[in-house]
Design a protein around this motif. Sequence first.
Motif, mmCIF file in Angstrom:
data_model
loop_
_atom_site.group_PDB
_atom_site.id
_atom_site.type_symbol
_atom_site.label_atom_id
_atom_site.label_comp_id
_atom_site.label_asym_id
_atom_site.label_seq_id
_atom_site.Cartn_x
_atom_site.Cartn_y
_atom_site.Cartn_z
ATOM 1 N N GLY A 127 0.809 -1.213 0.000
ATOM 2 C CA GLY A 127 0.000 0.000 0.000
ATOM 3 C C GLY A 127 0.840 1.260 0.000
ATOM 4 O O GLY A 127 0.398 2.315 0.458
ATOM 5 N N SER A 128 2.058 1.160 -0.537
ATOM 6 C CA SER A 128 3.007 2.265 -0.482
ATOM 7 C C SER A 128 2.959 3.123 -1.741
ATOM 8 O O SER A 128 2.648 2.638 -2.830
ATOM 9 C CB SER A 128 4.437 1.733 -0.305
ATOM 10 O OG SER A 128 4.548 0.933 0.854
ATOM 11 N N VAL A 129 3.321 4.385 -1.557
ATOM 12 C CA VAL A 129 3.461 5.336 -2.655
ATOM 13 C C VAL A 129 4.953 5.597 -2.847
ATOM 14 O O VAL A 129 5.638 6.016 -1.906
ATOM 15 C CB VAL A 129 2.730 6.655 -2.347
ATOM 16 C CG1 VAL A 129 2.926 7.654 -3.487
ATOM 17 C CG2 VAL A 129 1.248 6.400 -2.097
ATOM 18 N N LEU A 130 5.455 5.329 -4.041
ATOM 19 C CA LEU A 130 6.864 5.550 -4.325
ATOM 20 C C LEU A 130 7.040 6.943 -4.912
ATOM 21 O O LEU A 130 6.505 7.255 -5.972
ATOM 22 C CB LEU A 130 7.380 4.497 -5.312
ATOM 23 C CG LEU A 130 8.880 4.558 -5.649
ATOM 24 C CD1 LEU A 130 9.705 4.194 -4.417
ATOM 25 C CD2 LEU A 130 9.219 3.615 -6.794
ATOM 26 N N LEU A 141 8.050 18.511 -0.805
ATOM 27 C CA LEU A 141 6.589 18.623 -0.907
ATOM 28 C C LEU A 141 5.859 17.363 -0.447
ATOM 29 O O LEU A 141 4.680 17.422 -0.117
ATOM 30 C CB LEU A 141 6.193 18.978 -2.341
ATOM 31 C CG LEU A 141 4.981 19.907 -2.472
ATOM 32 C CD1 LEU A 141 5.172 21.155 -1.633
ATOM 33 C CD2 LEU A 141 4.737 20.283 -3.921
ATOM 34 N N SER A 142 6.524 16.229 -0.420
ATOM 35 C CA SER A 142 5.885 15.008 0.073
ATOM 36 C C SER A 142 6.191 14.749 1.546
ATOM 37 O O SER A 142 5.691 13.777 2.119
ATOM 38 C CB SER A 142 6.338 13.803 -0.760
ATOM 39 O OG SER A 142 7.737 13.596 -0.625
ATOM 40 N N ILE A 143 7.000 15.609 2.150
ATOM 41 C CA ILE A 143 7.449 15.365 3.525
ATOM 42 C C ILE A 143 7.055 16.486 4.482
ATOM 43 O O ILE A 143 6.571 16.232 5.582
ATOM 44 C CB ILE A 143 8.985 15.175 3.564
ATOM 45 C CG1 ILE A 143 9.381 13.931 2.772
ATOM 46 C CG2 ILE A 143 9.486 15.070 4.993
ATOM 47 C CD1 ILE A 143 10.868 13.746 2.631
ATOM 48 N N LEU A 182 9.628 5.217 -0.159
ATOM 49 C CA LEU A 182 8.364 4.498 -0.102
ATOM 50 C C LEU A 182 7.556 5.059 1.065
ATOM 51 O O LEU A 182 7.928 4.891 2.225
ATOM 52 C CB LEU A 182 8.593 2.994 0.095
ATOM 53 C CG LEU A 182 8.933 2.180 -1.141
ATOM 54 C CD1 LEU A 182 9.439 0.806 -0.733
ATOM 55 C CD2 LEU A 182 7.727 2.041 -2.062
ATOM 56 N N THR A 183 6.460 5.711 0.758
ATOM 57 C CA THR A 183 5.585 6.262 1.791
ATOM 58 C C THR A 183 4.461 5.270 2.059
ATOM 59 O O THR A 183 3.651 4.992 1.181
ATOM 60 C CB THR A 183 4.989 7.607 1.336
ATOM 61 O OG1 THR A 183 6.056 8.523 1.061
ATOM 62 C CG2 THR A 183 4.086 8.190 2.408
#
Length: 226
Positions: A127-130, A141-143, A182-183
């Motif tokens: 279920g991760s977003v790379l 921007l993703s952190i 990997l989020t």
Amino acid sequence: MSESSRDAVLARIRQGLAAGPTPLPPRPDFAAPVHPPLSSADVVVAFAERFQQIGGEFHYCETLADFAAQLAAFRERQQVGAPYVWEPDLQAVLQAAGVEFRADETDFIANADLSLTSCEALVARTGSVLVSAATGSGRRLSIYPDQHLVLARPSQVVAEIGDALRVMQERYVASMPSMVSLTSGPSRTADIEKTLVLGAHGPRRIALFLLEEDDATLDNEKVLSS
């Protein structure tokens, strides 16, 4: 050791030798899959299920207008302003959808409550977003923002982490991004007294908007998948 004890020990040794060597453990099947099957044969469904299990908020969008409506509803629920969006291709998508966004870094540190980025791939297994630093969103921007939104396509979903890394290798060849991450769900920690805290090292909420491939309002396919 008494004579009787010595005889008993030697008798056990002789008995053990007579039985022959201990059988070897069965040889593992190295070709067999390490993980059990995914929860669904459809990797998109499997991703959506796993993404929500680990705390992500999933939104399926049939059209660009549907995406705009769901994004507006999300902002209303969370009482947040327009998202920061730094990727030119993603800005073009939002302009086509009539969605307000913040394109520059004005007051970013003070007002970074919401961001919207693309991604490199989505992993059904975890279920991760790379995400990577190769996009216009860079590392921040993703952190940094309190809430992170992702816009992606079903074609970006792969089954395993290895598949996602191969996508990266094929896309960037010898020029891999300086950061690949990997989020997996919102940032969380339970280091202090085993109390779960969200948003400790990154966004406390992550939401993914999956926009269907056949949306005729978008003629630039590389917007989300390149």
